[in-house]
Design a protein around this motif. Sequence first.
Motif, PDB file in Angstrom:
ATOM      1  N   GLU A  27       0.788  -1.130   0.055  1.00  0.00           N
ATOM      2  CA  GLU A  27      -0.041  -0.036   0.110  1.00  0.00           C
ATOM      3  C   GLU A  27       0.877   1.158   0.079  1.00  0.00           C
ATOM      4  OE1 GLU A  27      -2.881  -0.045   3.266  1.00  0.00           O
ATOM      5  OE2 GLU A  27      -3.740  -2.116   2.542  1.00  0.00           O
ATOM      6  N   LYS A  28       0.316   2.438  -0.626  1.00  0.00           N
ATOM      7  CA  LYS A  28       1.095   3.503  -0.735  1.00  0.00           C
ATOM      8  C   LYS A  28       1.229   4.249   0.633  1.00  0.00           C
ATOM      9  CE  LYS A  28       0.430   4.286  -5.488  1.00  0.00           C
ATOM     10  NZ  LYS A  28       0.037   4.994  -6.751  1.00  0.00           N
ATOM     11  N   LYS A  29       0.247   4.268   1.379  1.00  0.00           N
ATOM     12  CA  LYS A  29       0.180   5.271   2.529  1.00  0.00           C
ATOM     13  C   LYS A  29      -0.081   4.643   3.882  1.00  0.00           C
ATOM     14  CE  LYS A  29      -2.066   9.223   0.461  1.00  0.00           C
ATOM     15  NZ  LYS A  29      -3.257  10.115   0.286  1.00  0.00           N
TER      16      LYS A  29
END
Length: 315
Positions: free
Chosen positions: A25-27
């Motif tokens: 995931e990016k965040k």
Amino acid sequence: MTTSSGKFVGIDVAKDKLDVAVLGEKKASQVGNDEGGIGKLIKKLQALNPELIVVEATGGYQRAVVLGLYEAGLPVAVVNPTRVRQYARASGLLAKTDKLDAFNLAEFGKQMKPRRFEAKSEAGRDISALLVRRRQLEEMLKAEKSRLRTVPPKMRGSVERMIETLKEEIKRLEKDLDQFMKENEEWQAQEQILTSAKGVGRITATTLLAELPELGKLDRKKIAALVGLAPMNADSGKKRGYRKTKGGRVEVRNVLYMSTLVATRFNPLIQAQYQELLRRGKVKKVALTACMRKFLTILNAMMRDKAPFRQTDIA
């Protein structure tokens, strides 16, 4: 039986907050390091069903979240921050923020597969707390005794009163320890097995039982490595470096050191090995470390077999 999602989660722990990163995931997200925040996190991770959650040991701030995750049936590992930082540097990650650390923990979990956390029993946590507090008081007592040698004459009374107070508090804790053993037959039986070996007293036995629950469950090489008594090679090409022991559980190693020191005088088996090593030219520190390793091996076998010490024990 449900299968995991194959996801790896890293949790960077601070006093008041938890930064949570899911690999892929990016965040990263953030919750409070309190009962409410941990409860929300557990629900989120139960829905995710990760393969492993990696938490960095941070001087005790991680205990609540780790125990909460464990009791919720989630797979969690507690890792040494030095190892994780070395892994980050080796991966070329030099920047450091809480969120980056959380992602790095998740990556570390995927690549290194650290051993899963196993919680102590409630009795184990109680005895650990008693032993930790006793160690703290012993350190304070040692410091006050050192001050007594250099303190101005007018201040001697203050230091002497503090020394007596600390001694009395240590006695109270030891009474609590005695009471605990009287009320817990299983622990009492295990303590009797360990203290049957000359050199092992109550504090050593209870420390081993509380801080080394793997005793009697692992082979001798693994138990030695866990305590930090397995010699590490330092070879390169034709060079054969000096073997050293490192890492491991310091509190266990400290009490084992004192017990082995006593055993080199009063335990025939350890005394014989110590004298033989000295005769072969080993320096005292090296000989004592080797005896610590042998003593731990013997105690491990005693716990495995649920049998008291015998002079013929060698494995």
